[in-house]
Design an enzyme around this catalytic site. Structure first.
Site, mmCIF file in Angstrom:
data_model
loop_
_atom_site.group_PDB
_atom_site.id
_atom_site.type_symbol
_atom_site.label_atom_id
_atom_site.label_comp_id
_atom_site.label_asym_id
_atom_site.label_seq_id
_atom_site.Cartn_x
_atom_site.Cartn_y
_atom_site.Cartn_z
ATOM 1 C CG HIS A 41 -4.239 1.092 0.883
ATOM 2 N ND1 HIS A 41 -3.593 2.262 1.174
ATOM 3 C CD2 HIS A 41 -3.438 0.100 1.340
ATOM 4 C CE1 HIS A 41 -2.450 1.997 1.790
ATOM 5 N NE2 HIS A 41 -2.328 0.697 1.902
ATOM 6 N N GLY B 250 3.161 11.635 -4.935
ATOM 7 C CA GLY B 250 2.079 12.173 -4.100
ATOM 8 C C GLY B 250 1.764 11.355 -2.874
ATOM 9 C CB ALA C 122 1.222 15.138 -9.045
HETATM 10 C C1 BV8 Z 1 -0.789 -3.714 7.517
HETATM 11 C C2 BV8 Z 1 -7.528 3.093 2.765
HETATM 12 C C3 BV8 Z 1 -0.238 -5.809 8.375
HETATM 13 C C4 BV8 Z 1 -8.819 3.522 3.304
HETATM 14 C C5 BV8 Z 1 -5.575 3.517 4.152
HETATM 15 C C6 BV8 Z 1 5.284 -0.724 10.266
HETATM 16 C C7 BV8 Z 1 5.658 0.403 10.982
HETATM 17 C C8 BV8 Z 1 4.699 1.242 11.551
HETATM 18 C C9 BV8 Z 1 3.336 0.956 11.415
HETATM 19 C C10 BV8 Z 1 2.978 -0.162 10.722
HETATM 20 C C11 BV8 Z 1 3.927 -0.989 10.147
HETATM 21 N N1 BV8 Z 1 3.267 -2.004 9.516
HETATM 22 C C12 BV8 Z 1 1.940 -1.855 9.695
HETATM 23 C C13 BV8 Z 1 1.726 -0.720 10.426
HETATM 24 C C14 BV8 Z 1 0.411 -0.213 10.837
HETATM 25 C C15 BV8 Z 1 -0.225 0.665 9.787
HETATM 26 C C16 BV8 Z 1 0.547 1.926 9.583
HETATM 27 O O1 BV8 Z 1 1.350 2.026 8.673
HETATM 28 N N2 BV8 Z 1 0.239 2.895 10.420
HETATM 29 C C17 BV8 Z 1 0.836 4.218 10.260
HETATM 30 C C18 BV8 Z 1 -0.202 5.276 10.628
HETATM 31 C C19 BV8 Z 1 2.079 4.288 11.130
HETATM 32 N N3 BV8 Z 1 -0.390 -0.031 8.535
HETATM 33 C C20 BV8 Z 1 -1.449 -0.854 8.353
HETATM 34 O O2 BV8 Z 1 -2.249 -1.101 9.225
HETATM 35 C C21 BV8 Z 1 -1.582 -1.516 6.989
HETATM 36 N N4 BV8 Z 1 -1.800 -2.905 7.190
HETATM 37 O O3 BV8 Z 1 0.354 -3.370 7.542
HETATM 38 O O4 BV8 Z 1 -1.221 -4.944 7.821
HETATM 39 C C22 BV8 Z 1 -0.878 -7.076 8.623
HETATM 40 C C23 BV8 Z 1 -0.060 -8.154 8.751
HETATM 41 C C24 BV8 Z 1 -0.628 -9.358 8.970
HETATM 42 C C25 BV8 Z 1 -2.000 -9.472 9.069
HETATM 43 C C26 BV8 Z 1 -2.813 -8.383 8.946
HETATM 44 C C27 BV8 Z 1 -2.250 -7.162 8.722
HETATM 45 C C28 BV8 Z 1 -2.789 -1.012 6.199
HETATM 46 C C29 BV8 Z 1 -2.657 0.423 5.893
HETATM 47 C C30 BV8 Z 1 -3.791 0.863 4.949
HETATM 48 C C31 BV8 Z 1 -4.723 1.806 5.663
HETATM 49 N N5 BV8 Z 1 -5.680 2.343 4.707
HETATM 50 N N6 BV8 Z 1 -6.481 3.964 3.266
HETATM 51 C C32 BV8 Z 1 -9.165 4.928 2.931
HETATM 52 O O5 BV8 Z 1 -8.612 5.463 1.953
HETATM 53 O O6 BV8 Z 1 -10.000 5.477 3.649
HETATM 54 S S1 BV8 Z 1 -4.248 4.498 4.509
HETATM 55 C C33 BV8 Z 1 -4.350 6.067 3.848
HETATM 56 O O7 BV8 Z 1 -3.168 6.796 4.228
HETATM 57 C C34 BV8 Z 1 -4.274 6.103 2.354
HETATM 58 O O8 BV8 Z 1 -4.855 5.044 1.699
HETATM 59 C C35 BV8 Z 1 -2.817 6.130 2.043
HETATM 60 O O9 BV8 Z 1 -2.401 4.862 1.718
HETATM 61 C C36 BV8 Z 1 -2.179 6.428 3.324
HETATM 62 C C37 BV8 Z 1 -1.077 7.420 3.149
HETATM 63 O O10 BV8 Z 1 -1.645 8.583 2.691
HETATM 64 P P1 BV8 Z 1 -1.021 9.313 1.395
HETATM 65 O O11 BV8 Z 1 -1.624 8.706 0.197
HETATM 66 O O12 BV8 Z 1 0.451 9.354 1.475
HETATM 67 O O13 BV8 Z 1 -1.641 10.726 1.642
HETATM 68 P P2 BV8 Z 1 -1.125 11.820 2.670
HETATM 69 O O14 BV8 Z 1 -2.229 12.800 2.862
HETATM 70 O O15 BV8 Z 1 -0.513 11.158 3.861
HETATM 71 O O16 BV8 Z 1 0.064 12.532 1.869
HETATM 72 C C38 BV8 Z 1 -0.232 13.207 0.673
HETATM 73 C C39 BV8 Z 1 1.101 13.605 0.075
HETATM 74 O O17 BV8 Z 1 0.858 14.228 -1.188
HETATM 75 C C40 BV8 Z 1 1.866 14.610 0.920
HETATM 76 O O18 BV8 Z 1 3.221 14.217 1.005
HETATM 77 C C41 BV8 Z 1 1.739 15.920 0.137
HETATM 78 O O19 BV8 Z 1 2.910 16.714 0.246
HETATM 79 C C42 BV8 Z 1 1.585 15.420 -1.268
HETATM 80 N N7 BV8 Z 1 0.823 16.318 -2.147
HETATM 81 C C43 BV8 Z 1 -0.236 17.105 -1.825
HETATM 82 N N8 BV8 Z 1 -0.657 17.777 -2.936
HETATM 83 C C44 BV8 Z 1 0.149 17.369 -3.957
HETATM 84 C C45 BV8 Z 1 1.082 16.453 -3.461
HETATM 85 N N9 BV8 Z 1 2.026 15.891 -4.235
HETATM 86 C C46 BV8 Z 1 2.047 16.242 -5.536
HETATM 87 N N10 BV8 Z 1 1.181 17.126 -6.087
HETATM 88 C C47 BV8 Z 1 0.229 17.706 -5.333
HETATM 89 N N11 BV8 Z 1 -0.626 18.594 -5.894
#
Ligand code: BV8
Length: 235
Positions: free
Chosen positions: A110, A176, A220
């Site tokens: 990303h 994570g 983690a």
């Molecule tokens: C694309 C970068 C295609 C910027 C980010 C299929 C189905 C449904 C939707 C889609 C699909 N395919 C595509 C989509 C659309 C979309 C998507 O997935 N939407 C979601 C909301 C449904 N995806 C996209 O648009 C992607 N592109 O597929 O392109 C394409 C095809 C052809 C041509 C063009 C395009 C691009 C997605 C990237 C977006 N950018 N970030 C920035 O950082 O600002 S996403 C952002 O959220 C992060 O980068 C990360 O990747 C993502 C997920 O977040 P996590 O890292 O998981 O963090 P989160 O807070 O959610 O969770 C934290 C976890 O840690 C928790 O579980 C928690 O319990 C745990 N935790 C907390 N503390 C601890 C811990 N674990 C251990 N120890 C601890 N101490």
């Protein structure tokens, strides 16, 4: 879990950096609570209000100076150095904590806060400071730099390299991540379909936890060193 492991893919998400003090996205008080995804992490949001988006990323880039890698980042760097087989570390994170923890081969699917993308000439440059002041692209001099991160609707980086590693690996470990964002959230199913063992290390069950052969829940900074120590001592 370790016998006969020759190729590993590790996927990390915001949770690996949480104990270093970097906000996750979806936990309480996380980044997406402070901002709408659509305002700060989409091309449309950038077109609508570039200053809001540039400030959002300037603040996160500046915040890197105030945090340090934690034991989980350091354990993965040790795994890279000592594991005799193949290891691909794929991160969804745009921070630089894996590198500062000692990892040398990090796949930022990303993008990175410390990289700038020029929308005029396409050059990517290492970037440590701000973009709100519209600095000149180091190559074409146009004031058209954007954060070199993958927004929603944009294609993640190095997907072919990742897909090939998923098809080859014996072990897929997710650390994570909530399993909320694709295509990263689909990697576990892809690896499993190709015969890999799959392990989730997360504070709590992710959206895809049922797909994993094994899931361990906790911080983690404890789970990752425990896992890497066991893997290295046995193999
Ligand atoms: C694309 C970068 C295609 C910027 C980010 C299929 C189905 C449904 C939707 C889609 C699909 N395919 C595509 C989509 C659309 C979309 C998507 O997935 N939407 C979601 C909301 C449904 N995806 C996209 O648009 C992607 N592109 O597929 O392109 C394409 C095809 C052809 C041509 C063009 C395009 C691009 C997605 C990237 C977006 N950018 N970030 C920035 O950082 O600002 S996403 C952002 O959220 C992060 O980068 C990360 O990747 C993502 C997920 O977040 P996590 O890292 O998981 O963090 P989160 O807070 O959610 O969770 C934290 C976890 O840690 C928790 O579980 C928690 O319990 C745990 N935790 C907390 N503390 C601890 C811990 N674990 C251990 N120890 C601890 N101490």
């Amino acid at each position: 879990m370790s016998a006969g492991i020759e190729s590993i893919v590790v996927l990390t998400g915001a949770g690996i950096s949480a104990e270093s003090g970097i906000d996750t996205f979806r936990d309480a008080g996380g980044l997406w609570e402070q901002h709408s995804i659509y305002d700060v992490a989409t091309p449309e949001g950038f077109a609508r209000d570039p200053d809001l988006v540039l400030r959002f990323y300037d603040e996160r880039r500046a915040g890197l100076a105030r945090v340090e890698p934690n034991a989980a980042h350091i354990a993965l760097a040790r795994l890279e150095a000592e594991f005799a087989g193949e290891l691909l570390l794929v991160t969804q994170n745009v921070d630089d904590l894996h590198e500062r923890g000692g990892s040398r081969n990090v796949c930022h699917m990303h993008g990175e806060l410390k990289s700038a993308l020029c929308t005029s000439c396409g050059t990517r440059s290492r970037w440590e400071t701000t973009m709100i002041d519209r600095p000149a692209c180091p190559v074409c001099r146009a004031p058209t730099l954007r954060p070199d991160v993958v927004w929603f609707g944009e294609m993640p980086y190095q997907m072919q390299r990742i897909e090939e590693a998923l098809a080859r690996c014996d072990l897929f470990v997710s650390v994570g991540t909530s399993g909320a964002v694709y295509p990263a959230a689909g990697f576990v199913a892809q690896a499993k379909a190709m015969g890999a063992q799959t392990l989730e290390l997360n504070l709590e069950p992710s959206e895809g936890t049922a797909i994993f052969h094994e899931a361990r829940h906790g911080p983690a900074s404890q789970l990752v060193p425990e896992w890497t120590r066991a893997l290295l001592n046995v193999s």
